[in-house]
Design an enzyme around this catalytic site. Structure first.
Site, PDB file in Angstrom:
ATOM      1  N   CYS A  37      -8.448  -0.737   1.851  1.00 56.77           N
ATOM      2  CA  CYS A  37      -8.507  -0.533   0.260  1.00 56.77           C
ATOM      3  C   CYS A  37      -9.966  -1.285   0.002  1.00 56.77           C
ATOM      4  O   CYS A  37     -11.035  -1.001  -0.773  1.00 56.77           O
ATOM      5  CB  CYS A  37      -7.644  -0.763  -0.317  1.00 56.77           C
ATOM      6  SG  CYS A  37      -6.868  -2.501  -0.371  1.00 56.77           S
TER       7      CYS A  37
ATOM      8  N   THR B  84      -6.992   5.779  -6.561  1.00 57.48           N
ATOM      9  CA  THR B  84      -7.219   5.995  -7.908  1.00 57.48           C
ATOM     10  C   THR B  84      -6.601   7.209  -8.653  1.00 57.48           C
ATOM     11  O   THR B  84      -6.132   6.942  -9.741  1.00 57.48           O
ATOM     12  CB  THR B  84      -8.956   5.551  -7.981  1.00 57.48           C
ATOM     13  OG1 THR B  84      -9.000   4.185  -7.565  1.00 57.48           O
ATOM     14  CG2 THR B  84      -9.150   5.614  -9.470  1.00 57.48           C
ATOM     15  N   LYS B  85      -6.976   8.166  -8.005  1.00 56.57           N
ATOM     16  CA  LYS B  85      -6.533   9.652  -8.674  1.00 56.57           C
ATOM     17  C   LYS B  85      -5.071   9.229  -8.960  1.00 56.57           C
ATOM     18  O   LYS B  85      -4.635   9.814 -10.124  1.00 56.57           O
ATOM     19  CB  LYS B  85      -6.881  10.631  -7.537  1.00 56.57           C
ATOM     20  CG  LYS B  85      -6.985  11.961  -8.129  1.00 56.57           C
ATOM     21  CD  LYS B  85      -7.524  13.025  -7.488  1.00 56.57           C
ATOM     22  CE  LYS B  85      -6.744  14.223  -7.262  1.00 56.57           C
ATOM     23  NZ  LYS B  85      -6.762  14.994  -6.044  1.00 56.57           N
ATOM     24  N   VAL B  86      -4.333   8.948  -7.974  1.00 57.08           N
ATOM     25  CA  VAL B  86      -2.776   8.916  -8.347  1.00 57.08           C
ATOM     26  C   VAL B  86      -2.344   7.924  -9.211  1.00 57.08           C
ATOM     27  O   VAL B  86      -1.461   7.795 -10.081  1.00 57.08           O
ATOM     28  CB  VAL B  86      -2.171   8.923  -6.822  1.00 57.08           C
ATOM     29  CG1 VAL B  86      -0.418   8.482  -7.003  1.00 57.08           C
ATOM     30  CG2 VAL B  86      -2.185  10.164  -6.117  1.00 57.08           C
ATOM     31  N   GLY B  87      -3.266   6.736  -9.069  1.00 53.45           N
ATOM     32  CA  GLY B  87      -3.060   5.774 -10.003  1.00 53.45           C
ATOM     33  C   GLY B  87      -3.135   5.949 -11.514  1.00 53.45           C
ATOM     34  O   GLY B  87      -2.371   5.597 -12.440  1.00 53.45           O
TER      35      GLY B  87
ATOM     36  N   LYS C 190       9.594   3.601  -2.855  1.00 46.57           N
ATOM     37  CA  LYS C 190       9.168   4.625  -2.326  1.00 46.57           C
ATOM     38  C   LYS C 190       8.046   4.592  -1.131  1.00 46.57           C
ATOM     39  O   LYS C 190       6.981   4.285  -1.578  1.00 46.57           O
ATOM     40  CB  LYS C 190       8.711   5.444  -3.330  1.00 46.57           C
ATOM     41  CG  LYS C 190       7.991   6.772  -3.407  1.00 46.57           C
ATOM     42  CD  LYS C 190       8.289   7.824  -2.429  1.00 46.57           C
ATOM     43  CE  LYS C 190       6.837   8.873  -2.444  1.00 46.57           C
ATOM     44  NZ  LYS C 190       6.324   8.619  -1.228  1.00 46.57           N
TER      45      LYS C 190
ATOM     46  N   GLU D 166     -14.942   6.508  -2.144  1.00 50.43           N
ATOM     47  CA  GLU D 166     -14.127   5.862  -1.243  1.00 50.43           C
ATOM     48  C   GLU D 166     -13.898   6.882  -0.011  1.00 50.43           C
ATOM     49  O   GLU D 166     -13.394   8.117  -0.356  1.00 50.43           O
ATOM     50  CB  GLU D 166     -12.894   5.466  -1.812  1.00 50.43           C
ATOM     51  CG  GLU D 166     -12.037   4.693  -0.706  1.00 50.43           C
ATOM     52  CD  GLU D 166     -10.727   4.649  -1.226  1.00 50.43           C
ATOM     53  OE1 GLU D 166     -10.015   5.056  -1.896  1.00 50.43           O
ATOM     54  OE2 GLU D 166     -10.436   3.187  -1.015  1.00 50.43           O
TER      55      GLU D 166
ATOM     56  N   GLU E 286      -2.845  -1.012  -7.833  1.00 50.57           N
ATOM     57  CA  GLU E 286      -3.470  -1.553  -6.697  1.00 50.57           C
ATOM     58  C   GLU E 286      -4.200  -0.201  -6.175  1.00 50.57           C
ATOM     59  O   GLU E 286      -3.605   0.492  -5.372  1.00 50.57           O
ATOM     60  CB  GLU E 286      -2.808  -2.311  -5.553  1.00 50.57           C
ATOM     61  CG  GLU E 286      -2.246  -3.658  -6.271  1.00 50.57           C
ATOM     62  CD  GLU E 286      -3.316  -4.910  -6.148  1.00 50.57           C
ATOM     63  OE1 GLU E 286      -4.396  -4.622  -5.933  1.00 50.57           O
ATOM     64  OE2 GLU E 286      -2.738  -5.834  -6.693  1.00 50.57           O
TER      65      GLU E 286
ATOM     66  N   GLY F 209      -2.032   2.526  -4.034  1.00 55.99           N
ATOM     67  CA  GLY F 209      -2.510   3.960  -3.396  1.00 55.99           C
ATOM     68  C   GLY F 209      -3.884   4.308  -4.140  1.00 55.99           C
ATOM     69  O   GLY F 209      -4.571   3.563  -4.682  1.00 55.99           O
TER      70      GLY F 209
HETATM   71  P1  NAD Z   1      -1.914   8.126  -2.500  1.00 52.06           P
HETATM   72  O1  NAD Z   1      -2.381   7.619  -3.722  1.00 52.06           O
HETATM   73  O2  NAD Z   1      -2.130   9.285  -1.731  1.00 52.06           O
HETATM   74  O3  NAD Z   1      -0.563   7.577  -2.344  1.00 52.06           O
HETATM   75  C1  NAD Z   1      -0.087   6.225  -2.341  1.00 52.06           C
HETATM   76  C2  NAD Z   1       1.504   6.359  -2.724  1.00 52.06           C
HETATM   77  O4  NAD Z   1       1.970   7.200  -3.857  1.00 52.06           O
HETATM   78  C3  NAD Z   1       2.108   7.048  -1.592  1.00 52.06           C
HETATM   79  O5  NAD Z   1       3.534   6.632  -1.472  1.00 52.06           O
HETATM   80  C4  NAD Z   1       2.671   8.491  -2.259  1.00 52.06           C
HETATM   81  O6  NAD Z   1       3.571   9.278  -1.818  1.00 52.06           O
HETATM   82  C5  NAD Z   1       2.689   8.261  -3.832  1.00 52.06           C
HETATM   83  N1  NAD Z   1       2.210   9.269  -4.843  1.00 52.06           N
HETATM   84  C6  NAD Z   1       1.386  10.375  -4.537  1.00 52.06           C
HETATM   85  N2  NAD Z   1       1.371  11.075  -5.672  1.00 52.06           N
HETATM   86  C7  NAD Z   1       2.341  10.338  -6.608  1.00 52.06           C
HETATM   87  C8  NAD Z   1       2.583  10.719  -8.046  1.00 52.06           C
HETATM   88  N3  NAD Z   1       2.069  11.946  -8.610  1.00 52.06           N
HETATM   89  N4  NAD Z   1       3.547   9.884  -8.528  1.00 52.06           N
HETATM   90  C9  NAD Z   1       3.805   8.925  -8.122  1.00 52.06           C
HETATM   91  N5  NAD Z   1       3.482   8.650  -6.545  1.00 52.06           N
HETATM   92  C10 NAD Z   1       2.868   9.239  -5.966  1.00 52.06           C
HETATM   93  O7  NAD Z   1      -2.756   6.906  -1.149  1.00 52.06           O
HETATM   94  P2  NAD Z   1      -2.584   6.575   0.063  1.00 52.06           P
HETATM   95  O8  NAD Z   1      -3.543   7.785   0.990  1.00 52.06           O
HETATM   96  O9  NAD Z   1      -1.176   6.676   0.647  1.00 52.06           O
HETATM   97  O10 NAD Z   1      -3.489   5.482   0.605  1.00 52.06           O
HETATM   98  C11 NAD Z   1      -4.833   5.443   0.351  1.00 52.06           C
HETATM   99  C12 NAD Z   1      -5.335   4.733  -1.074  1.00 52.06           C
HETATM  100  O11 NAD Z   1      -4.471   3.679  -1.469  1.00 52.06           O
HETATM  101  C13 NAD Z   1      -6.759   4.328  -0.787  1.00 52.06           C
HETATM  102  O12 NAD Z   1      -7.419   4.823  -1.800  1.00 52.06           O
HETATM  103  C14 NAD Z   1      -6.649   2.895  -0.665  1.00 52.06           C
HETATM  104  O13 NAD Z   1      -8.052   2.287  -1.158  1.00 52.06           O
HETATM  105  C15 NAD Z   1      -5.600   2.592  -1.717  1.00 52.06           C
HETATM  106  N6  NAD Z   1      -4.761   1.360  -1.277  1.00 52.06           N
HETATM  107  C16 NAD Z   1      -5.155   0.298  -2.378  1.00 52.06           C
HETATM  108  C17 NAD Z   1      -4.816  -0.986  -2.032  1.00 52.06           C
HETATM  109  C18 NAD Z   1      -5.143  -2.006  -3.034  1.00 52.06           C
HETATM  110  O14 NAD Z   1      -4.268  -3.172  -2.817  1.00 52.06           O
HETATM  111  N7  NAD Z   1      -5.718  -2.018  -3.828  1.00 52.06           N
HETATM  112  C19 NAD Z   1      -3.920  -1.268  -0.783  1.00 52.06           C
HETATM  113  C20 NAD Z   1      -3.904  -0.185   0.209  1.00 52.06           C
HETATM  114  C21 NAD Z   1      -4.493   1.083  -0.160  1.00 52.06           C
END
Ligand code: NAD
Length: 503
Positions: free
Chosen positions: A297, A243-246, A188, A404, A263, A241
């Site tokens: 990140c 932390t909130k979505v994680g 995705k 962040e 991650e 992505g």
């Molecule tokens: P995000 O959490 O908004 O989105 C990440 C992915 O999750 C996207 O594909 C999004 O469409 C999907 N998503 C959103 N809501 C979802 C849900 N409810 N269920 C399932 N999937 C959902 O993050 P972003 O804005 O795309 O990226 C930035 C964030 O990612 C930052 O916090 C950054 O630190 C983190 N990041 C972490 C790493 C790592 O390796 N630790 C690497 C890159 C980015």
């Protein structure tokens, strides 16, 4: 001319149609007709639109295609799998220019200083994974006469791979570990950056991967991503992505207790001691946060300097960033700092800068205004730019030092001694990376041992090697990608007991 007409032209008409969802090696239309509009962050202008998956029908279709492909893919001899990966790496290399151009346009990455490097990273990752495919094995031992025990590292099944916007193809390539270990996958893409993975998908077909092994669905996270996480036909979620979505992903994946690797976000500290090589510390501090427009990140977004070197460090840092991180036109060869991904993210970063100023920070460089080179340019003025910003006199508890930002903003403060430095470094909900600058190797090793993070950089920042595991602790997530440990996260270790004695 549309983007994909341009792509067709650039690729000699080989790659021309990637606007659909990619399921079973074919581009198909969304079953509910919905689309996703994608925008160039450098200009604020629409690039094109792609089909957006229906969270019910299309997600299910992609998962079923991956499920059907799983057993046949698991049975493909490892040397054949390895060769497919090598072929794909070669095709990516041959199409570097095309992929880099699309990545740059869709994500706002400077072409020369970021996007080419990302594509090279994809080639390296696929080649690295190819190297593992024919070398992973379990263990065998005989604990007593007449008894043999061995372990099998088996794929889990269908893996849902969710990728962020900041490194669309790079983060995707790390998750090809799923496929290297014998799983099939549904990817995705981030809704802001759906394009490059669809161009890449055509290379997957050309390399000869069987249908259903690699599938791509575009769409919004809260609907399409969530449907993938909750799908009972998915055996694991690999998420990168925020932390909130994680947190949502982990809780929604509990529906069938599927394992997740997370991650997530970070607020990585960089601690500069008075015995450090200050020139080097300055260069790495700048690289650690201003590369990729601060959308990193593991970016070292808070930097603390021992008191005696604080003002000297700030002066040198401001001079270095001014000279080496220019803003400017999309294809400029030496442009390093470019736009944020969306207008909303631009505004969010600006509001963080404001909050830092209100809390008492001194603006050493940058700030909320736009530079003239952007503000006076008819095309660029509508892009989502933020100047590289250095905020000084930051106290560890300030919002700017705790949350962040995910933009080109460095928070700088002071510490007095080693214990103070360690306390400040660990005073965070996150634990992704941590850096230390010092000539005292004993102090560096102590810090590496005691700091709460998944990665430590001694006399550098954001160093990366494909042989090393990548990931964090605390609210930065769990599980690892890359390296030998990354492979383990995509397999089930099965214990087999062979009895050769009578009871
Ligand atoms: P995000 O959490 O908004 O989105 C990440 C992915 O999750 C996207 O594909 C999004 O469409 C999907 N998503 C959103 N809501 C979802 C849900 N409810 N269920 C399932 N999937 C959902 O993050 P972003 O804005 O795309 O990226 C930035 C964030 O990612 C930052 O916090 C950054 O630190 C983190 N990041 C972490 C790493 C790592 O390796 N630790 C690497 C890159 C980015």
């Amino acid at each position: 001319m549309s983007l994909f007409q341009e792509i067709a032209l650039a690729s000699g008409d080989k790659y021309s149609q990637p606007l659909g969802l990619f399921i079973d090696n074919e581009f198909v239309a969304s079953s509910n007709g919905s689309v996703l509009v994608t925008t160039n962050p450098a200009t604020g202008k629409q690039i094109t639109q792609v089909h957006a998956a229906d969270p019910g029908k299309d997600v299910d279709k992609a998962v079923k295609a991956a499920r059907k492909a799983f057993k046949p893919w698991k049975s493909v001899p490892i040397t054949e799998k390895r060769d497919l990966f090598l072929k794909l790496a070669q095709l990516v290399k041959e199409n570097t220019q095309l992929l880099a151009q699309v990545e740059s346009l869709d994500s706002g990455k400077p072409l020369h200083t970021n996007a080419y490097g990302d594509i090279d990273g994809v080639v390296q990752t696929l080649t690295y994974l190819a190297g593992w495919i024919d070398k992973t094995s379990g263990e065998a031992f005989s604990p007593s006469p007449g008894k043999l025990c061995y372990t099998l590292h088996q794929p889990l099944g269908v893996v849902g791979c969710i990728i962020p916007f900041n490194y669309p193809l790079s983060m995707m390539s790390w998750k090809w570990t799923a496929i290297a270990t014998g799983n099939t996958a549904v990817f995705k893409s981030a809704h802001q950056t759906p394009l490059s993975i669809l161009v890449f998908a055509q290379l997957v077909v050309e390399a000869g991967f069987p249908p259903g092994v690699f599938n791509v669905i575009s769409g919004e996270g809260g609907t399409v991503g969530d449907a993938l996480v909750r799908h009972l036909g998915v055996d694991k979620i690999a998420f990168t992505g925020s932390t909130k979505v994680g947190q949502l992903v982990q809780s929604h994946a509990a529906v069938n207790l599927k394992p997740v690797t997370l991650e997530c976000g970070g607020k990585s500290p960089l601690m500069v001691f008075e015995d450090a090589d200050l020139e080097e510390a300055v260069k790495w501090a700048a690289f650690g946060i201003f590369h990729n427009m601060g959308q990193i990140c593991s970016g070292t977004s808070r930097c603390f300097v021992q008191e005696s070197k604080y003002e000297e460090f700030l002066t040198k840092l401001a001079a270095h960033v001014t000279a080496n991180f220019p803003l400017g036109s999309l294809l400029g060869e030496d442009i390093v700092v470019f736009p944020q991904i969306t207008k909303a993210q631009q505004e969010r970063v600006m509001s963080f800068i404001d909050s830092g100023i209100k809390e008492g920070c001194r603006v050493v460089l940058g700030g909320t205004g736009l530079p003239e080179v952007i503000a006076n340019d008819a095309v660029l003025a509508n892009g989502y730019y933020v100047r590289p910003t250095i905020l000084a006199d930051v106290k560890p508890h300030y919002k700017i030092a705790q949350e962040e930002v995910f933009g080109p903003v460095l928070a700088v403060g002071t510490f007095c001694d080693y214990d103070d430095a360690l306390r400040i470094a660990n005073d965070s909900q996150y634990g992704l990376g941590a850096g230390i600058f010092s000539q005292d190797i004993k102090k560096c090793h102590e810090f590496a041992d005691e700091v709460e993070s998944g990665m430590v950089w001694i006399n550098s920042s954001n160093d990366l090697d494909f042989h090393m595991p990548f990931g964090g602790v605390k609210m930065s997530g769990h599980g690892r990608e890359l390296g030998k440990y990354g492979l383990l996260n995509f397999t089930n270790v099965k214990a087999v007991y062979v009895n050769m004695c009578k009871l």
